[in-house]
Design an enzyme around this catalytic site. Sequence first.
Site, PDB file in Angstrom:
ATOM      1  CB  CYS A 297      -0.957   0.009   1.186  1.00 35.90           C
ATOM      2  SG  CYS A 297      -2.137  -1.332   1.097  1.00 35.90           S
TER       3      CYS A 297
ATOM      4  CG  HIS B 164      -3.227   3.451   2.360  1.00 32.87           C
ATOM      5  ND1 HIS B 164      -3.706   3.135   1.105  1.00 32.87           N
ATOM      6  CD2 HIS B 164      -3.229   2.300   3.073  1.00 32.87           C
ATOM      7  CE1 HIS B 164      -3.973   1.838   1.070  1.00 32.87           C
ATOM      8  NE2 HIS B 164      -3.696   1.316   2.246  1.00 32.87           N
TER       9      HIS B 164
ATOM     10  CG  ASN C  44      -6.740  -0.802   1.229  1.00 30.68           C
ATOM     11  OD1 ASN C  44      -6.115  -0.278   0.296  1.00 30.68           O
ATOM     12  ND2 ASN C  44      -6.154  -1.349   2.265  1.00 30.68           N
TER      13      ASN C  44
HETATM   14  O1  UT7 Z   1      -3.804  -1.395   3.597  1.00 34.74           O
HETATM   15  C1  UT7 Z   1      -2.674  -1.516   4.342  1.00 34.74           C
HETATM   16  C2  UT7 Z   1      -2.669  -2.269   5.563  1.00 34.74           C
HETATM   17  N1  UT7 Z   1      -3.910  -2.724   6.089  1.00 34.74           N
HETATM   18  C3  UT7 Z   1      -4.506  -2.097   7.102  1.00 34.74           C
HETATM   19  O2  UT7 Z   1      -4.084  -1.051   7.516  1.00 34.74           O
HETATM   20  C4  UT7 Z   1      -5.687  -2.783   7.744  1.00 34.74           C
HETATM   21  C5  UT7 Z   1      -5.521  -2.786   9.232  1.00 34.74           C
HETATM   22  N2  UT7 Z   1      -6.550  -3.536   9.965  1.00 34.74           N
HETATM   23  C6  UT7 Z   1      -7.852  -3.168   9.981  1.00 34.74           C
HETATM   24  O3  UT7 Z   1      -8.251  -2.237   9.327  1.00 34.74           O
HETATM   25  C7  UT7 Z   1      -8.774  -3.906  10.935  1.00 34.74           C
HETATM   26  O4  UT7 Z   1      -7.995  -4.701  11.791  1.00 34.74           O
HETATM   27  C8  UT7 Z   1      -9.834  -4.786  10.226  1.00 34.74           C
HETATM   28  C9  UT7 Z   1     -10.863  -3.890   9.567  1.00 34.74           C
HETATM   29  C10 UT7 Z   1      -9.167  -5.681   9.218  1.00 34.74           C
HETATM   30  C11 UT7 Z   1     -10.558  -5.623  11.270  1.00 34.74           C
HETATM   31  O5  UT7 Z   1     -11.131  -4.792  12.278  1.00 34.74           O
HETATM   32  P1  UT7 Z   1     -10.859  -5.101  13.818  1.00 34.74           P
HETATM   33  O6  UT7 Z   1     -11.622  -4.095  14.571  1.00 34.74           O
HETATM   34  O7  UT7 Z   1      -9.366  -5.132  14.030  1.00 34.74           O
HETATM   35  O8  UT7 Z   1     -11.507  -6.506  14.001  1.00 34.74           O
HETATM   36  P2  UT7 Z   1     -10.841  -7.859  14.512  1.00 34.74           P
HETATM   37  O9  UT7 Z   1      -9.995  -8.458  13.455  1.00 34.74           O
HETATM   38  O10 UT7 Z   1     -10.241  -7.618  15.851  1.00 34.74           O
HETATM   39  O11 UT7 Z   1     -12.120  -8.762  14.709  1.00 34.74           O
HETATM   40  C12 UT7 Z   1     -13.124  -8.430  15.694  1.00 34.74           C
HETATM   41  C13 UT7 Z   1     -14.242  -9.434  15.558  1.00 34.74           C
HETATM   42  C14 UT7 Z   1     -13.778 -10.882  15.494  1.00 34.74           C
HETATM   43  O12 UT7 Z   1     -14.736 -11.678  16.164  1.00 34.74           O
HETATM   44  P3  UT7 Z   1     -14.490 -12.163  17.685  1.00 34.74           P
HETATM   45  O13 UT7 Z   1     -13.222 -12.945  17.655  1.00 34.74           O
HETATM   46  O14 UT7 Z   1     -14.401 -10.907  18.494  1.00 34.74           O
HETATM   47  O15 UT7 Z   1     -15.720 -12.965  17.958  1.00 34.74           O
HETATM   48  C15 UT7 Z   1     -13.797 -11.205  14.036  1.00 34.74           C
HETATM   49  O16 UT7 Z   1     -13.985 -12.574  13.776  1.00 34.74           O
HETATM   50  O17 UT7 Z   1     -14.941  -9.202  14.346  1.00 34.74           O
HETATM   51  C16 UT7 Z   1     -15.006 -10.414  13.578  1.00 34.74           C
HETATM   52  N3  UT7 Z   1     -14.978 -10.090  12.175  1.00 34.74           N
HETATM   53  C17 UT7 Z   1     -16.077  -9.765  11.484  1.00 34.74           C
HETATM   54  N4  UT7 Z   1     -17.364  -9.693  11.834  1.00 34.74           N
HETATM   55  C18 UT7 Z   1     -18.265  -9.309  10.895  1.00 34.74           C
HETATM   56  C19 UT7 Z   1     -13.901  -9.984  11.338  1.00 34.74           C
HETATM   57  N5  UT7 Z   1     -14.295  -9.611  10.112  1.00 34.74           N
HETATM   58  C20 UT7 Z   1     -15.648  -9.460  10.170  1.00 34.74           C
HETATM   59  C21 UT7 Z   1     -16.626  -9.079   9.247  1.00 34.74           C
HETATM   60  N6  UT7 Z   1     -17.915  -9.031   9.640  1.00 34.74           N
HETATM   61  N7  UT7 Z   1     -16.324  -8.767   7.968  1.00 34.74           N
END
Ligand code: UT7
Length: 329
Positions: free
Chosen positions: A116, A256, A286
Amino acid sequence: MNQIRAAITGVAGYVPEYVLNNAELEQMVDTTNDWILSRTGISERRILKGEGMGSSEMAVKAVNDLLAKTNTLPNDVELLICATVTPDMQFPSTANVIADKCGIKDGFGFDISAACSGFIYSLVTASKFIETGLYKKVVVVGVDKMSSIINYQDRATCVIFGDGGGAVMLEPSTDGNGIVDSILRSDGAGRSFLNQKAGGSAYPASIETVTNQEHYVHQEGQTVFKFAVNNMADVAAKIMERNNLTADDVAWLVPHQANKRIIDATASRMGLSEDKVIVNIQKYGNTTNGTLPLCMWEWEKKFKKGDNLILAAFGGGFTWGSIYLKWAY
Ligand code: UT7
């Protein structure tokens, strides 16, 4: 003679027509519009459909538009750099494909792979050719067809990414406008948290790599999030500090578009109010290397000559960086 700076003298962008919205994703994976919007800020993203359509399809549209806008003949372009993680093919470079399709026959081109942060890396690289005084017209493309490497059964990644890209023209300027400063960083220790494991020389494509779904983007979101928030904000704040810029001096942050929460954290660290922060993540998600040129393309009419812009990005690798430039037109 005044110092030669590399100035952006035109910008163009392209996003494919097909809109994949959160409602459609709700039908595809276990997710909700509320979750996607609150955790990422994304409502919809564009998808490039059609057999044999690679990243170059989108880039060619943007570059042709850029050439027309800047009254540039294809053969006046001396160098074309393409930032992408979804090249049409492993080789030759997508820059060469784009140049050929746009009739750019009297220069050279190459790709830069920095996830990215690729567009920022490419813009800085291109600026060095201009600053020597030897190159007068360099095109920098940032484009990705993320849908080609996304698993639409993996809710952790498929809700985030989209397809699109853009291009800028860089030319020499001696009136003080152009790229003033940049900071580029990388840390390969982050490679396990965000990658596409198979298809390279370590894990060439095989029945096993396909069965194990190793040709898709793998992201450990929370870890990447923490690094992104810290590092993107760090470089953006540092480039302001070392150029003696206060929040009042900065006209626009061009961040970004990975996650609205990361953008907000960066802006807050820089002390910027919301109205100075370019955000289009809600429409495009993204697009990896496409985000920064798409932002500049959409905001072009609001920029004024002499405006101080700060570009900032973070991506897989890990890679990150920031550019301070003065808008030239
Ligand atoms: O582009 C360059 C680099 N990339 C980035 O900068 C991306 C950085 N990361 C992020 O933007 C975020 O970490 C994400 C958007 C990818 C994820 O958000 P998060 O708030 O960090 O969620 P998480 O991965 O901690 O997941 C929280 C919960 C989990 O469930 P449990 O374990 O709490 O029950 C996931 O399984 O949300 C669940 N989950 C979802 N639920 C509904 C993960 N993806 C989804 C989804 N819909 N699409």
